[in-house]
Scaffold this motif. Structure first.
Motif, PDB file in Angstrom:
ATOM      1  N   VAL A 187       0.794  -1.225   0.000  1.00  0.00           N
ATOM      2  CA  VAL A 187       0.000   0.000   0.000  1.00  0.00           C
ATOM      3  C   VAL A 187       0.826   1.275   0.000  1.00  0.00           C
ATOM      4  CG1 VAL A 187      -2.041  -1.056   1.018  1.00  0.00           C
ATOM      5  CG2 VAL A 187      -0.256  -0.159   2.505  1.00  0.00           C
ATOM      6  N   GLU A 188       2.129   1.153   0.182  1.00  0.00           N
ATOM      7  CA  GLU A 188       3.002   2.324   0.069  1.00  0.00           C
ATOM      8  C   GLU A 188       4.021   2.047  -1.014  1.00  0.00           C
ATOM      9  OE1 GLU A 188       4.080   4.734   3.662  1.00  0.00           O
ATOM     10  OE2 GLU A 188       3.572   2.851   4.663  1.00  0.00           O
ATOM     11  N   LEU A 189       3.767   2.590  -2.191  1.00  0.00           N
ATOM     12  CA  LEU A 189       4.616   2.317  -3.346  1.00  0.00           C
ATOM     13  C   LEU A 189       5.803   3.281  -3.374  1.00  0.00           C
ATOM     14  CD1 LEU A 189       1.836   1.741  -6.018  1.00  0.00           C
ATOM     15  CD2 LEU A 189       3.111   0.022  -4.726  1.00  0.00           C
ATOM     16  N   PRO A 190       6.938   2.846  -3.912  1.00  0.00           N
ATOM     17  CA  PRO A 190       8.119   3.716  -3.944  1.00  0.00           C
ATOM     18  C   PRO A 190       7.949   4.836  -4.952  1.00  0.00           C
ATOM     19  CG  PRO A 190       8.536   1.678  -5.137  1.00  0.00           C
ATOM     20  CD  PRO A 190       7.204   1.506  -4.469  1.00  0.00           C
ATOM     21  N   PRO A 191       8.583   5.976  -4.702  1.00  0.00           N
ATOM     22  CA  PRO A 191       8.559   7.044  -5.705  1.00  0.00           C
ATOM     23  C   PRO A 191       9.306   6.602  -6.950  1.00  0.00           C
ATOM     24  CG  PRO A 191      10.097   7.565  -3.928  1.00  0.00           C
ATOM     25  CD  PRO A 191       9.356   6.343  -3.512  1.00  0.00           C
ATOM     26  N   PRO A 192       8.947   7.135  -8.097  1.00  0.00           N
ATOM     27  CA  PRO A 192       9.610   6.724  -9.337  1.00  0.00           C
ATOM     28  C   PRO A 192      11.081   7.107  -9.335  1.00  0.00           C
ATOM     29  CG  PRO A 192       8.189   8.632  -9.717  1.00  0.00           C
ATOM     30  CD  PRO A 192       7.900   8.148  -8.338  1.00  0.00           C
ATOM     31  N   GLY A 193      11.867   6.295 -10.037  1.00  0.00           N
ATOM     32  CA  GLY A 193      13.270   6.612 -10.221  1.00  0.00           C
ATOM     33  C   GLY A 193      14.218   5.945  -9.254  1.00  0.00           C
ATOM     34  N   LEU A 194      13.711   5.244  -8.241  1.00  0.00           N
ATOM     35  CA  LEU A 194      14.596   4.570  -7.301  1.00  0.00           C
ATOM     36  C   LEU A 194      15.144   3.289  -7.906  1.00  0.00           C
ATOM     37  CD1 LEU A 194      12.728   4.789  -3.851  1.00  0.00           C
ATOM     38  CD2 LEU A 194      14.453   6.336  -4.791  1.00  0.00           C
ATOM     39  N   THR A 195      16.389   2.998  -7.627  1.00  0.00           N
ATOM     40  CA  THR A 195      16.955   1.719  -8.041  1.00  0.00           C
ATOM     41  C   THR A 195      16.448   0.617  -7.115  1.00  0.00           C
ATOM     42  OG1 THR A 195      18.891   1.887  -6.595  1.00  0.00           O
ATOM     43  CG2 THR A 195      19.053   2.920  -8.779  1.00  0.00           C
ATOM     44  N   GLY A 196      16.702  -0.627  -7.491  1.00  0.00           N
ATOM     45  CA  GLY A 196      16.293  -1.740  -6.645  1.00  0.00           C
ATOM     46  C   GLY A 196      16.945  -1.677  -5.278  1.00  0.00           C
ATOM     47  N   ASP A 197      18.225  -1.333  -5.227  1.00  0.00           N
ATOM     48  CA  ASP A 197      18.925  -1.224  -3.948  1.00  0.00           C
ATOM     49  C   ASP A 197      18.340  -0.102  -3.093  1.00  0.00           C
ATOM     50  OD1 ASP A 197      20.596  -3.340  -4.513  1.00  0.00           O
ATOM     51  OD2 ASP A 197      22.264  -2.077  -5.207  1.00  0.00           O
TER      52      ASP A 197
END
Length: 331
Positions: free
Chosen positions: A50-60
C-alpha cells in the motif's frame, strides 16, 4: 521418522479458512516475513503493497528504504505489542508520540528507525511520513481479506513515559539510550496472547470479514538482553510465540497458524535451510516453506518438494534490525 525423504514430508498444514486468490492479502512482521509478500505475488495472489516507492529509485534504494518488504512501510514488526501499537495508532484514534530523534541534522522515527536510512529533513517530515503510513494501514485493513503476521521476538525495549514499544533498543540503530527512561521487557505467553488478541480485535472492528494467519519466524536470536545464552533465550522466545499463536488460533475460527517455524527448524530437516551463519534462511528454505503454504491452500497432500529457489540471498541480516544487538552491550 527417518524413513521419508525430508523433502517429501507433507500434510503439515490444513488451513481453517480459504484465502481467495483475488482477495487482498497483507503481510507484516519480523525480517523473515519480508519473503512472504513477494512469494504470494509471484504465485499470482493479490498481495497488497500500500506504500509504493517514488519513481526513479533503483532496486537497492527501494530495499534500503524498505519499499516492497511488507504491505506497510512500518519496518520490521518483531513483537505482538508493536503490531497492536501500529494498529491502535491507525485504527483506534490513539495518538502516536511526537518524539523524533535528531542525529547530525537528520531526523528519524523512533518506531521505525531503519526505514529511511538517511533520515528526514525535519521533525515534521518524520511525523508527516508516519501519517502517510497510518493512513495506508487504515485503508488496507478495511479492504483486506487476510492479514499474515510473522512473530519474531519476545524481547523489547519500552519507553516508560509513554508506554510505547521500540523495535530495537534506543542507542543501537539510532537514538540515545537512557537507563532512567528505557526499560527492557521480555514478554510472556499471557502478554503475547493479550497483545495478539487486541490487535486482531482492532483489525476486525473495521473489517469483520478479515482473517488472520499467524506464523513464527525461524530466525534465531544472535544476542539477548536477558543475560542468558542466546541459545537459551531463543528457545524461550520461540516457545512463547508458538504457544501464544497456537492458543489464539484454537480460540477463533478467523485465526489460523501456519508452521513456517517448524518447517525450517524441525529435526527432520537437519538445519539444511539455514545459511552458513546459522541465522538467515536460504532462498531454497523460503521456497520450501512457501510450497507447503500453497500446497495447503490448494488442498494437496503431497510433499512440497522444491524445484529451485524463488529468489537470491540478500545478505539476510541486512534488514533484521535486531542483528545489530550483536555489536552492542544493550542489556
Amino acid at each position: 521418522m527417518a524413513e521419508p525423504d525430508m523433502l517429501d514430508i507433507g500434510d503439515l498444514w490444513t488451513p481453517k479458512f480459504v484465502v481467495d486468490p483475488d482477495d487482498p492479502v497483507l503481510t507484516a512482521g519480523s525480517c523473515f516475513a519480508r519473503h512472504i509478500g513477494p512469494a504470494l505475488l509471484e504465485y499470482g495472489m493479490n498481495w497488497r503493497e500500500v506504500e509504493l516507492p517514488p519513481p526513479g529509485l533503483t532496486g537497492d534504494e527501494r530495499r534500503a528504504r524498505q519499499y516492497g518488504q511488507f504491505s506497510f512501510r512500518t519496518g520490521n514488526i518483531y513483537t505482538a505489542a508493536m503490531l497492536r501499537q501500529w494498529l491502535a495508532w491507525a485504527l483506534d484514534d490513539v495518538a502516536a508520540p511526537d518524539e523524533v530523534w535528531n542525529e547530525d541534522g537528520a531526523f528519524f522515527d523512533p518506531y521505525r528507525p531503519s526505514v529511511e536510512p538517511a533520515g528526514h529533513a525535519s521533525a515534521e517530515a518524520v511525523l508527516a511520513a508516519r501519517r502517510v503510513t497510518l493512513a495506508a494501514i487504515r485503508v488496507a485493513v478495511a479492504e483486506a481479506g487476510c492479514l499474515i503476521f510473522t512473530l519474531g521476538l519476545t524481547e523489547a525495549w519500552r519507553d516508560r513515559p509513554t508506554g510505547t514499544v521500540f523495535p530495537v533498543c534506543p542507542g543501537t540503530v539510532r537514538g540515545t539510550f537512557d537507563a532512567d527512561r528505557h526499560e527492557f521487557r521480555n514478554f510472556t505467553v499471557a502478554d503475547v496472547h493479550a497483545d495478539l488478541s487486541a490487535a486482531v480485535a482492532l483489525a476486525r472492528a473495521v473489517n469483520p470479514r478479515l482473517t488472520v494467519l499467524l506464523t513464527v519466524s525461524p530466525v534465531p536470536l544472535t544476542a539477548t538482553a536477558t543475560g542468558e545464552h542466546a541459545l537459551v533465550a531463543t528457545t524461550y522466545s520461540k516457545s512463547v510465540l508458538r504457544a501464544a499463536a497456537g492458543q489464539l488460533a484454537r480460540e477463533h475460527d478467523h485465526v489460523d497458524y501456519f508452521p513456517s517455524y517448524e518447517i525450517i527448524t524441525g529435526f527432520p530437516f537437519r538445519g539444511v535451510f539455514f545459511e552458513p551463519n546459522l541465522r538467515s534462511v536460504t532462498p531454497s528454505g523460503v521456497d520450501f516453506v512457501m510450497r507447503h503454504f500453497f500446497a495447503g491452500l490448494e488442498g494437496r497432500s503431497a510433499g512440497a518438494r522444491p524445484v529451485g529457489p524463488t529468489g537470491t540471498s540478500d545478505g539476510g541480516d541486512l534488514l533484521c534490525d535486531d542483528a545489530v544487538l550483536d555489536y552492542y552491550n544493550a542489556g
